[in-house]
Design a protein around this motif. Structure first.
Motif, mmCIF file in Angstrom:
data_model
loop_
_atom_site.group_PDB
_atom_site.id
_atom_site.type_symbol
_atom_site.label_atom_id
_atom_site.label_comp_id
_atom_site.label_asym_id
_atom_site.label_seq_id
_atom_site.Cartn_x
_atom_site.Cartn_y
_atom_site.Cartn_z
ATOM 1 N N PHE A 44 0.840 -1.195 0.000
ATOM 2 C CA PHE A 44 0.000 0.000 0.000
ATOM 3 C C PHE A 44 0.881 1.254 0.000
ATOM 4 C CE2 PHE A 44 -2.578 3.233 2.182
ATOM 5 C CZ PHE A 44 -3.656 3.258 1.307
ATOM 6 N N LYS A 45 1.999 1.162 0.732
ATOM 7 C CA LYS A 45 2.936 2.288 0.790
ATOM 8 C C LYS A 45 3.507 2.563 -0.611
ATOM 9 C CE LYS A 45 5.923 1.625 4.189
ATOM 10 N NZ LYS A 45 6.989 1.634 5.171
ATOM 11 N N ILE A 46 3.833 1.512 -1.366
ATOM 12 C CA ILE A 46 4.384 1.673 -2.724
ATOM 13 C C ILE A 46 3.387 2.419 -3.598
ATOM 14 C CG2 ILE A 46 4.952 0.466 -4.869
ATOM 15 C CD1 ILE A 46 6.415 -1.519 -3.480
ATOM 16 N N ASN A 72 4.456 4.744 -13.067
ATOM 17 C CA ASN A 72 3.154 4.157 -13.414
ATOM 18 C C ASN A 72 3.208 2.644 -13.287
ATOM 19 O OD1 ASN A 72 1.063 5.961 -14.050
ATOM 20 N ND2 ASN A 72 2.221 6.650 -15.853
ATOM 21 N N GLU A 73 4.306 2.074 -13.800
ATOM 22 C CA GLU A 73 4.465 0.607 -13.734
ATOM 23 C C GLU A 73 4.559 0.130 -12.277
ATOM 24 O OE1 GLU A 73 4.270 -1.713 -16.144
ATOM 25 O OE2 GLU A 73 3.620 -0.001 -17.351
ATOM 26 N N LEU A 74 5.225 0.948 -11.442
ATOM 27 C CA LEU A 74 5.332 0.567 -10.029
ATOM 28 C C LEU A 74 3.974 0.611 -9.344
ATOM 29 C CD1 LEU A 74 8.746 2.191 -9.137
ATOM 30 C CD2 LEU A 74 8.120 -0.176 -8.641
ATOM 31 N N ARG A 75 3.134 1.526 -9.809
ATOM 32 C CA ARG A 75 1.769 1.589 -9.253
ATOM 33 C C ARG A 75 0.992 0.334 -9.625
ATOM 34 N NH1 ARG A 75 -2.793 5.866 -9.878
ATOM 35 N NH2 ARG A 75 -3.705 5.253 -7.887
ATOM 36 N N VAL A 76 1.162 -0.068 -10.892
ATOM 37 C CA VAL A 76 0.502 -1.301 -11.356
ATOM 38 C C VAL A 76 1.048 -2.495 -10.563
ATOM 39 C CG1 VAL A 76 0.207 -2.869 -13.319
ATOM 40 C CG2 VAL A 76 0.076 -0.392 -13.668
ATOM 41 N N PHE A 77 2.380 -2.471 -10.342
ATOM 42 C CA PHE A 77 3.026 -3.543 -9.572
ATOM 43 C C PHE A 77 2.429 -3.626 -8.165
ATOM 44 C CE2 PHE A 77 6.370 -3.913 -6.242
ATOM 45 C CZ PHE A 77 6.525 -5.289 -6.283
#
Lengths: 216, 246
Positions: A44-46, A72-77
């Motif tokens: 959730f922190k990410i 954006n990709e890290l959000r998807v991750f």
């Protein structure tokens, strides 16, 4: 009262061991669940960090285009990781339910064993014990299936985290091209990397849990 | 193992007391279980806690086919009364458990399904056992807030749950009360503390005084018979209950 003497109905009733095995399994599952809770909270922190990184990349403009894409990709991750953890949590809940029933039934089995010691030739008792043996074997099989599914889900999550690690490292590289924002971007990507490492450590712990035959 | 003793027999109609387990650990309270048989069917009264199931089952099986048990009567909800329920149901999953409506959703924590339980109303109800009418008698607050006793008019026996219970010393383990004055000393503190209401106690005494009772069978201690039944009712009527020393 003599315990276990003269027990004739079935030899697959080493449920004293089954009971302590189930109790250990329950303890291991509880530990796994605590680790999953940690990963969910970090995931959730990410998500929040990735959102902030996207805003930062937008402010940095052209110099942080690559960094924006990776954020954006890290959000998807982060979203995928939370879904993965939801699967793990579901499997954990199912395992807890099964193991709890085994624990409860082991207690009753012990009482039936004591009864069988008093009445070694009782046919009705033998029928009940056989039926309970079959039920126990079915539950053990379900636990084995859940154990396999859990292990697979943990492995899937670990693969996902490998991808997260690559994204975090790429973000670090992209941050270096951030011109005036390079320091801020570098700081954010460093935090990403740290958090992904934290998740990786948690998942490694899960993979080596004694619930899956490991030593942790 | 517990022993069985026939306390009434008339053809296929029989009462068996299941009592006194020498192997019982001291930390478990001693309990009496009773089996009523009629025309090949059985009703078990207060079958006991799960810890004593092996002893009760073994004793009962020596006397009666456990698969012919059609029901269990639970005077109230305590663990020493009914925590063995799930174990008994293994022998006859269709068995009924008769209990005060008040405990209908509590006792299932010990086992059983919605089909297992027959909720008895506060005023009691007739429970048939192969044509033999058995009367559930209100004894609420004695000691449980939903408490019933069971009266067999034909046998003239009242199963009185915790009323009449006595915590007997190891050297006074007779099945029947032999010396009322000596026996009741072992019952007094129990009744003062465990019976919660003088009003409820008065009503119970009035109710059972009007019944024709040859034997009064409590869940702990010894059975009252003959004149000792009325002696007990009179003694209980005079006793001030629902109090502690503190």
């Amino acid at each position: 009262m003599q315990m276990m003497a003269g027990l004739t109905a079935g030899d697959g009733r080493e449920r004293g061991h089954a009971s302590s095995g189930a109790a250990l399994d329950l303890l291991r599952i509880v530990r796994i669940n605590e680790e999953i809770k940690r990963v969910v909270s970090v995931a959730f922190k990410i998500n929040i960090m990735a959102l902030n990184a996207i805003f930062l990349a937008k402010r940095a403009g052209n110099a942080a285009l690559g960094f924006g894409v990776l954020s954006n990709e890290l959000r998807v991750f982060s979203k995928d990781l939370r879904e993965s953890m939801m699967t793990l949590t579901r499997l954990i809940h199912e395992s807890v339910a099964e193991v709890s029933v085994i624990l409860q039934e082991s207690r009753q089995d012990e009482l039936f064993r004591r009864t069988a010691a008093l009445r070694p030739d009782d046919r009705q008792l033998a029928v009940v014990l056989d039926r309970r043996d079959r039920r126990h074997a079915e539950r053990e099989e379900r636990i084995a299936v859940l154990r396999r599914e859990l292990r697979m889900a943990v492995d899937d999550a670990a693969r996902l985290v490998e991808l997260g690690g690559v994204l975090a490292k790429s973000a670090k590289i992209e941050a270096a091209y951030g011109a005036g924002f390079a320091t801020s971007l570098g700081q954010v990507s460093g935090e990403f990397d740290g958090i992904v490492e934290e998740i990786r450590a948690s998942l490694d712990k899960l993979r080596h849990s004694s619930f899956f035959g490991g030593s942790a | 193992m517990k022993t069985t003793q026939t306390i009434f027999e008339d053809g296929s109609h029989k009462w068996t007391a299941i009592v006194r387990d020498p192997a019982r650990p001291d930390y478990l309270i001693d309990t009496n279980e009773y089996l009523i048989q009629h025309a090949g069917q059985g009703l078990l009264l207060d079958p006991g806690g799960s810890e004593i199931f092996p002893a009760v089952f073994s004793a009962l099986s020596s006397e009666f086919d456990p698969s012919k048990l059609v029901g269990i009567f639970a005077s109230h909800q305590d663990p020493d009364i009914i925590s063995s329920l799930a174990l008994w149901l293994e022998f006859n999953p269709g068995m009924k458990c008769y209990v005060s409506w008040l405990w209908g959703s509590f006792i299932p924590h010990f086992g059983g399904t919605a089909e297992t339980f027959v909720a008895l109303p506060d005023e009691g109800e007739t429970i048939p056992l192969a044509g033999l009418p058995l009367q559930a008698v209100p004894a609420h607050y004695l000691h449980s807030s939903g408490n019933l006793h069971l009266y067999d008019r034909q046998a003239k026996i009242l199963f009185s749950g915790d009323v009449g219970a006595a915590l007997l010393p190891a050297d006074k383990q007779n099945l029947f009360v032999e010396d009322f004055a000596a026996h009741i000393r072992h019952a007094e503190a129990f009744h003062r503390r465990w019976m919660g209401s003088n009003e409820a106690k008065r009503r119970w005494c009035e109710r059972v005084s009007q019944m024709d009772i040859d034997m009064m069978c409590p869940q702990h201690g010894a059975i009252y018979r003959g004149a000792d039944v009325q002696r007990f009712i009179n003694w209980f009527d005079e006793l001030n209950v629902g109090i502690t020393r503190a």
